[in-house]
Design a protein around this motif. Structure first.
Motif, PDB file in Angstrom:
ATOM      1  N   ILE A 340      35.899  14.381  17.079  1.00 19.55           N
ATOM      2  CA  ILE A 340      36.263  13.479  18.177  1.00 19.55           C
ATOM      3  C   ILE A 340      36.030  14.151  19.523  1.00 19.55           C
ATOM      4  N   ALA A 341      36.410  15.436  19.629  1.00 18.73           N
ATOM      5  CA  ALA A 341      36.206  16.163  20.884  1.00 18.73           C
ATOM      6  C   ALA A 341      34.720  16.279  21.212  1.00 18.73           C
ATOM      7  N   CYS A 342      33.909  16.572  20.197  1.00 14.77           N
ATOM      8  CA  CYS A 342      32.466  16.686  20.424  1.00 14.77           C
ATOM      9  C   CYS A 342      31.869  15.340  20.821  1.00 14.77           C
ATOM     10  N   ALA A 343      32.298  14.274  20.150  1.00 11.38           N
ATOM     11  CA  ALA A 343      31.758  12.951  20.454  1.00 11.38           C
ATOM     12  C   ALA A 343      32.117  12.506  21.861  1.00 11.38           C
ATOM     13  N   LEU A 344      33.315  12.893  22.334  1.00  6.47           N
ATOM     14  CA  LEU A 344      33.766  12.454  23.643  1.00  6.47           C
ATOM     15  C   LEU A 344      33.257  13.319  24.783  1.00  6.47           C
ATOM     16  N   PHE A 345      33.168  14.645  24.555  1.00  2.08           N
ATOM     17  CA  PHE A 345      32.942  15.553  25.676  1.00  2.08           C
ATOM     18  C   PHE A 345      31.698  16.429  25.568  1.00  2.08           C
ATOM     19  N   ILE A 346      31.144  16.628  24.365  1.00  2.22           N
ATOM     20  CA  ILE A 346      30.076  17.622  24.203  1.00  2.22           C
ATOM     21  C   ILE A 346      28.751  16.978  23.841  1.00  2.22           C
ATOM     22  N   LEU A 347      28.722  16.175  22.797  1.00  2.00           N
ATOM     23  CA  LEU A 347      27.474  15.530  22.399  1.00  2.00           C
ATOM     24  C   LEU A 347      27.083  14.479  23.427  1.00  2.00           C
ATOM     25  N   PRO A 348      25.786  14.311  23.658  1.00  2.00           N
ATOM     26  CA  PRO A 348      25.365  13.258  24.603  1.00  2.00           C
ATOM     27  C   PRO A 348      25.715  11.900  24.044  1.00  2.00           C
ATOM     28  N   PRO A 349      26.008  10.937  24.916  1.00  2.00           N
ATOM     29  CA  PRO A 349      26.353   9.597  24.421  1.00  2.00           C
ATOM     30  C   PRO A 349      25.194   9.002  23.657  1.00  2.00           C
ATOM     31  N   PRO A 350      25.456   8.289  22.578  1.00  2.00           N
ATOM     32  CA  PRO A 350      24.373   7.702  21.786  1.00  2.00           C
ATOM     33  C   PRO A 350      23.581   6.683  22.579  1.00  2.00           C
ATOM     34  N   VAL A 351      22.281   6.694  22.359  1.00  4.29           N
ATOM     35  CA  VAL A 351      21.401   5.725  23.017  1.00  4.29           C
ATOM     36  C   VAL A 351      21.192   4.561  22.069  1.00  4.29           C
ATOM     37  N   ALA A 352      21.596   3.400  22.482  1.00  2.78           N
ATOM     38  CA  ALA A 352      21.508   2.230  21.604  1.00  2.78           C
ATOM     39  C   ALA A 352      20.813   1.092  22.334  1.00  2.78           C
ATOM     40  N   GLN A 353      20.327   0.147  21.574  1.00  2.00           N
ATOM     41  CA  GLN A 353      19.689  -1.031  22.152  1.00  2.00           C
ATOM     42  C   GLN A 353      20.765  -1.876  22.830  1.00  2.00           C
ATOM     43  N   THR A 354      20.721  -1.955  24.175  1.00  2.00           N
ATOM     44  CA  THR A 354      21.753  -2.656  24.920  1.00  2.00           C
ATOM     45  C   THR A 354      21.244  -3.919  25.591  1.00  2.00           C
ATOM     46  N   GLY A 355      20.008  -4.270  25.435  1.00  2.00           N
ATOM     47  CA  GLY A 355      19.450  -5.447  26.076  1.00  2.00           C
ATOM     48  C   GLY A 355      18.230  -5.908  25.315  1.00  2.00           C
ATOM     49  N   PRO A 356      17.400  -6.725  25.938  1.00  2.62           N
ATOM     50  CA  PRO A 356      16.189  -7.194  25.258  1.00  2.62           C
ATOM     51  C   PRO A 356      15.246  -6.039  24.959  1.00  2.62           C
ATOM     52  N   LYS A 357      14.517  -6.171  23.878  1.00  2.00           N
ATOM     53  CA  LYS A 357      13.588  -5.118  23.489  1.00  2.00           C
ATOM     54  C   LYS A 357      12.489  -4.988  24.532  1.00  2.00           C
ATOM     55  N   VAL A 358      12.175  -3.741  24.892  1.00  2.00           N
ATOM     56  CA  VAL A 358      11.193  -3.499  25.948  1.00  2.00           C
ATOM     57  C   VAL A 358      10.088  -2.579  25.444  1.00  2.00           C
ATOM     58  N   ASN A 359       8.965  -2.677  26.091  1.00  2.00           N
ATOM     59  CA  ASN A 359       7.883  -1.705  25.945  1.00  2.00           C
ATOM     60  C   ASN A 359       7.705  -1.028  27.290  1.00  2.00           C
ATOM     61  N   ILE A 360       7.578   0.282  27.283  1.00  2.00           N
ATOM     62  CA  ILE A 360       7.438   1.042  28.523  1.00  2.00           C
ATOM     63  C   ILE A 360       6.090   1.751  28.500  1.00  2.00           C
ATOM     64  N   THR A 361       5.330   1.594  29.564  1.00  2.00           N
ATOM     65  CA  THR A 361       4.037   2.280  29.682  1.00  2.00           C
ATOM     66  C   THR A 361       3.977   2.992  31.027  1.00  2.00           C
ATOM     67  N   VAL A 362       3.162   4.046  31.076  1.00  2.00           N
ATOM     68  CA  VAL A 362       2.962   4.805  32.310  1.00  2.00           C
ATOM     69  C   VAL A 362       1.803   4.170  33.071  1.00  2.00           C
ATOM     70  N   ILE A 363       2.066   3.715  34.302  1.00  3.22           N
ATOM     71  CA  ILE A 363       1.045   3.052  35.107  1.00  3.22           C
ATOM     72  C   ILE A 363       0.230   4.062  35.909  1.00  3.22           C
TER      73      ILE A 363
END
Length: 455
Positions: A340-363
């Motif tokens: 619990i301590a690691c999840a709250l304070f040490i490990l980076p927050p999980p990256v989850a799909q929070t919106g519409p699916k996107v594609n990212i490209t370098v212009i």
């Protein structure tokens, strides 16, 4: 809505299940460890196997291992392209964009294994703790049994009659065992056989030892009641000494818990303050390693805390209660608190799909060269589109750079064309740098190269 008929059906099913369970117990007599060890371990292994089949991977101390490897291959390809361009083998043109990649799963297989460990050992740790408490209660009541036995024998009863009289009284959880011993004496078994059988059923070495003493005293003649009374007093003294010893050792248990808390606090300071500061100063020059920024120290510290919790809990059990297995309950507590301590304070927050699916490209701005510690001539421009290729506006994007350096801004909102821009200041060391844009759990990388001595 419940009805009387429904309640009656539920009670009937419960009774049927109880009868089936009782038949299995009587017919097969399954060992207690089958339900406290074998079944939980099987469930834990099933959890790990299911997570593995669902695509969870074991997180190591290398950040985004698969994506980083792919980026290095692209950097090598960029070098070859530039060399060919300088030799006139290729014509100019826009560099190919780095495709967007999905973010890592929100939980790694190592975290799943933590929960599997708790599932595997929690039932057994609870069972042996309850068993020990029950045995201690039986030992306390057994001293009272011996005292009353001596009093009845002082009144003129022989040992067999005294036990039969005690079977009619209430001695708590000892009452069924005493009644079984009395019944066996009634059906012709000797005092010695009945008492030994009762001691064996109580699963206590201390009770077994003093039962043998009582049996020997019954054959010795003389003041048998006085000997049994003395045995009762001695047994009560031993129980008191054991309690006092465990009370004195309790402070060492608290020391172990306090030490674990200090370790977690130190790791928190390292991962949030010291290590990022040292990396920014160029720790790679000190250790001769240019990819230090790719090491996931937080994940390594997480593994260290969990391992320390496991071995620390077993040591607590060995020191405080004499056997490492009694430390399993401490393992559960330390592992759970550590996670619990690691999840709250040490490990980076999980990256989850929070919106519409996107594609990212370098212009633009990809594969350009710069000077260490200076800002790139051109900003890095990314574009966000949906699955149909339509630009996404008003979508939040965060930027990061590895192994060192800075980005400005660190986050931005895409415009009407789905574009976002960030300016990059390279780190102090020559080499390959990766600028990552992340939105809705999806990321894309641009590659830039820092060359010493100018572009």
């Amino acid at each position: 809505m419940k009805t009387p008929a429904t309640d009656s059906l539920v009670h009937k099913k419960i009774e049927e299940f109880g009868e089936v369970a009782e038949r299995i117990r009587i017919k097969y007599n399954p060992p207690r460890e089958l339900f406290t060890i074998a079944v939980p371990v099987a469930v834990a292994l099933l959890v790990v196997l299911t997570a593995f089949l669902m695509g969870y991977t074991l997180h190591t101390t290398e950040k985004q291992q698969a994506t980083t490897t792919n980026s290095k291959e692209q950097a090598l390809q960029a070098y070859l392209t530039q060399m060919n361009a300088e030799n006139g083998n290729t014509t100019g043109g826009a560099a190919p964009a780095t495709p967007s990649t999905s973010a890592a799963p929100t939980m790694g297989l190592d975290e799943v294994m933590v929960f599997a460990l708790i599932i595997a050992i929690l039932p057994y740790s609870i069972d042996i703790t309850l068993q020990k408490r029950a045995v201690r209660k039986k030992e306390e009541l057994y001293t009272e049994f011996l005292f009353k036995l001596s009093e009845l024998m002082r009144g003129g009863l022989d040992p067999v009659k005294a036990v039969k009289e005690l079977s009619k009284t209430d001695l708590g959880i000892l009452t069924p065992n005493i009644r079984i011993a009395s019944t066996s004496m009634t059906f012709g078994k000797s005092f010695e056989e009945s008492m030994k059988a009762m001691a064996k059923s109580l699963h206590s070495e201390l009770i077994t030892r003093y039962t043998l003493l009582v049996v020997q005293a019954s054959y010795s003649g003389g003041a048998v009641a006085d000997l049994i009374l003395k045995a009762s007093e001695d047994m009560r003294s031993i129980i008191s000494i054991e309690r006092e010893k465990e009370g004195n050792l309790h402070q060492y248990v608290m020391i172990f818990y306090f030490a674990q808390a200090i370790i977690i606090f130190i790791v928190y300071i390292l991962t949030t303050s010291l290590l990022p500061f040292v990396q920014q100063l160029g720790i790679s020059n000190l250790f001769g390693k240019t990819d230090i920024g790719e090491i996931d120290f937080a994940r390594g510290f997480f593994h260290m805390i969990i391992l320390n919790s496991i071995f620390g809990g077993l040591i607590i059990g060995k020191i405080s209660e004499g056997e490492a297995r009694y430390g399993l309950k401490h393992v559960v507590v330390l592992v759970l608190v550590g996670y619990i301590a690691c999840a709250l304070f040490i490990l980076p927050p999980p990256v989850a799909q929070t919106g519409p699916k996107v594609n990212i490209t370098v212009i633009s701005g990809d594969q350009q060269e710069g000077i260490p510690s200076l800002q790139l001539k051109e900003p890095i421009v990314f574009q966000l589109t949906d699955t149909s290729g339509i630009p996404l506006n008003k979508t939040s994007v965060t930027f990061s750079i590895l192994p060192s350096g800075s980005v400005n801004p660190a986050s931005d909102i895409s415009d009407n064309n789905g574009k976002v821009t960030t300016k990059v200041i390279l780190g102090t060391n020559p080499g390959t740098y990766f600028i990552t844009a992340t939105a809705n759990g999806v990321s894309a990388k641009a590659i830039v190269i820092a060359k010493s001595g100018g572009v």
